[in-house]
Design a protein around this motif. Structure first.
Motif, PDB file in Angstrom:
ATOM      1  N   GLY A 108       0.767  -1.243   0.000  1.00 17.49           N
ATOM      2  CA  GLY A 108       0.000   0.000   0.000  1.00 17.49           C
ATOM      3  C   GLY A 108       0.793   1.286   0.000  1.00 17.49           C
ATOM      4  N   TYR A 109       2.091   1.243  -0.287  1.00  9.97           N
ATOM      5  CA  TYR A 109       2.890   2.465  -0.354  1.00  9.97           C
ATOM      6  C   TYR A 109       2.457   3.317  -1.545  1.00  9.97           C
ATOM      7  CZ  TYR A 109       6.516   1.078   3.041  1.00  9.97           C
ATOM      8  OH  TYR A 109       7.187   0.724   4.177  1.00  9.97           O
ATOM      9  N   SER A 110       2.531   4.627  -1.382  1.00 15.97           N
ATOM     10  CA  SER A 110       2.309   5.546  -2.499  1.00 15.97           C
ATOM     11  C   SER A 110       3.647   5.785  -3.204  1.00 15.97           C
ATOM     12  CB  SER A 110       1.764   6.885  -1.990  1.00 15.97           C
ATOM     13  OG  SER A 110       2.755   7.578  -1.239  1.00 15.97           O
ATOM     14  N   PHE A 111       3.588   6.460  -4.357  1.00 15.60           N
ATOM     15  CA  PHE A 111       4.802   6.784  -5.107  1.00 15.60           C
ATOM     16  C   PHE A 111       5.756   7.598  -4.237  1.00 15.60           C
ATOM     17  CE2 PHE A 111       7.429   9.420  -7.780  1.00 15.60           C
ATOM     18  CZ  PHE A 111       7.779   8.613  -8.848  1.00 15.60           C
ATOM     19  N   GLU A 128      12.945   9.515  -8.812  1.00 13.52           N
ATOM     20  CA  GLU A 128      11.587   9.505  -9.324  1.00 13.52           C
ATOM     21  C   GLU A 128      11.517   8.760 -10.653  1.00 13.52           C
ATOM     22  OE1 GLU A 128       9.780  13.320  -9.501  1.00 13.52           O
ATOM     23  OE2 GLU A 128       9.962  13.721  -7.361  1.00 13.52           O
ATOM     24  N   ALA A 129      12.553   8.957 -11.481  1.00 10.56           N
ATOM     25  CA  ALA A 129      12.578   8.274 -12.776  1.00 10.56           C
ATOM     26  C   ALA A 129      12.666   6.766 -12.595  1.00 10.56           C
ATOM     27  CB  ALA A 129      13.757   8.779 -13.610  1.00 10.56           C
ATOM     28  N   GLY A 185      -0.469  11.609 -12.246  1.00 10.34           N
ATOM     29  CA  GLY A 185       0.025  12.100 -10.967  1.00 10.34           C
ATOM     30  C   GLY A 185       0.757  11.042 -10.176  1.00 10.34           C
ATOM     31  N   ASN A 186       1.178   9.980 -10.849  1.00 10.49           N
ATOM     32  CA  ASN A 186       1.897   8.858 -10.201  1.00 10.49           C
ATOM     33  C   ASN A 186       1.081   8.192  -9.096  1.00 10.49           C
ATOM     34  OD1 ASN A 186       4.296   8.886 -11.736  1.00 10.49           O
ATOM     35  ND2 ASN A 186       5.100  10.597 -10.541  1.00 10.49           N
ATOM     36  N   ARG A 187      -0.230   8.244  -9.229  1.00 11.74           N
ATOM     37  CA  ARG A 187      -1.073   7.516  -8.286  1.00 11.74           C
ATOM     38  C   ARG A 187      -1.072   6.034  -8.666  1.00 11.74           C
ATOM     39  NH1 ARG A 187      -6.204   8.601  -8.728  1.00 11.74           N
ATOM     40  NH2 ARG A 187      -6.008   9.767 -10.686  1.00 11.74           N
ATOM     41  N   ILE A 188      -1.092   5.177  -7.653  1.00 13.18           N
ATOM     42  CA  ILE A 188      -0.984   3.732  -7.874  1.00 13.18           C
ATOM     43  C   ILE A 188      -2.297   3.065  -7.489  1.00 13.18           C
ATOM     44  CG2 ILE A 188       0.239   1.617  -7.219  1.00 13.18           C
ATOM     45  CD1 ILE A 188       2.615   3.460  -6.413  1.00 13.18           C
TER      46      ILE A 188
END
Length: 249
Positions: free
Chosen positions: A102-105, A116-117, A137-140
């Motif tokens: 459950g970690y976010s970016f 980030e890349a 937005g790099n949401r997972i």
């Protein structure tokens, strides 16, 4: 599992997610708690009772069905080749474990030495493996079921057994956050099977607890590993003492 059974399991997940108990349901339905437990055990609800519970959860019945369908479409395990591709790439392995938990970016990027890349590159690999969907937005969005598991005797399980097991047990298990329980006894094959079912229920409770706390900030949650194991097994040092007839049985 039938659709009716799956719907009731989804309802139980929604209750746990909102911190509700059988006692709450009993009050809503004007039944005894024992009666409610029996309804869930038998998975036998009238539509009116289901709608009543959904109302109390501020959940449309259609939403409950959609949640069930979404859960059924989620991955419960990967293929052998998919697991091997993760094991072969340590950074991918790290990111895979993070997103499953459950970690976010931003949480991955800030906790680990990954640019980030590089985070984006590894997440795109996981998207190709259908573990996640990478949103704007790099949401997972995870595509794994709540009871997702690594393959029995698969590449990842073997990796943990080879490299992690010794490290895991290299502890006195005497701190407040640790506990080790070793049980020994005599069980029949039927008793062994019953105990395995109990272990499976404990595993479901663990996943449900993780799901219920998923809304807490990441700094309030900590990597937690629980090992449940059972074998019809005897210490190797005792094998030479077994009678020949018993050893062959």
């Amino acid at each position: 599992m039938s659709q009716a059974e799956s719907l009731i399991e989804t309802l139980k997940s929604q209750l746990r997610a909102q911190g509700k108990t059988y006692a709450d349901v009993a009050r809503w339905l004007a039944l005894s708690e024992a009666s409610v437990k029996r309804l869930f055990a038998e998975k036998h609800f009238t539509l009116a009772r289901l709608e009543c519970i959904c109302d109390q959860l501020n959940l449309e019945f259609a939403e409950l069905v959609q949640t069930m369908q979404a859960g059924e479409q989620r991955l419960q395990e990967l293929t052998q080749a998919q697991e091997q591709s993760i094991v072969d790439d340590r950074e991918l392995f790290l990111v895979a474990v993070c997103v499953i938990n459950g970690y976010s970016f931003d949480e991955i990027h800030h906790q680990y030495q990954l640019s980030e890349a590089e985070c984006t590159r590894q997440l795109l690999k996981l998207e190709r493996l259908q573990l996640i969907e990478l949103l704007p937005g790099n949401r997972i969005r995870r595509r794994v079921a709540a009871n997702f598991r690594w393959r029995a005797d698969g590449p990842i399980q073997r990796f943990f057994q080879q490299y992690i097991a010794n490290e895991f047990f290299r502890s006195r298990f005497d701190s407040d956050s640790e506990k080790l329980v070793v049980l020994n006894g005599l069980l029949s094959s039927a008793g062994n099977a019953e105990w395995q079912q109990t272990m499976q229920r404990l595993a479901k409770e663990f996943h449900s607890l993780c799901e219920r706390e998923s809304g807490l900030p990441i700094h309030q949650r900590f990597g937690t590993t629980s090992v449940l194991a059972v074998r019809q097994w005897q210490y190797g040092m005792f094998q030479d003492y077994k009678r020949e007839a018993e050893a062959k049985s």
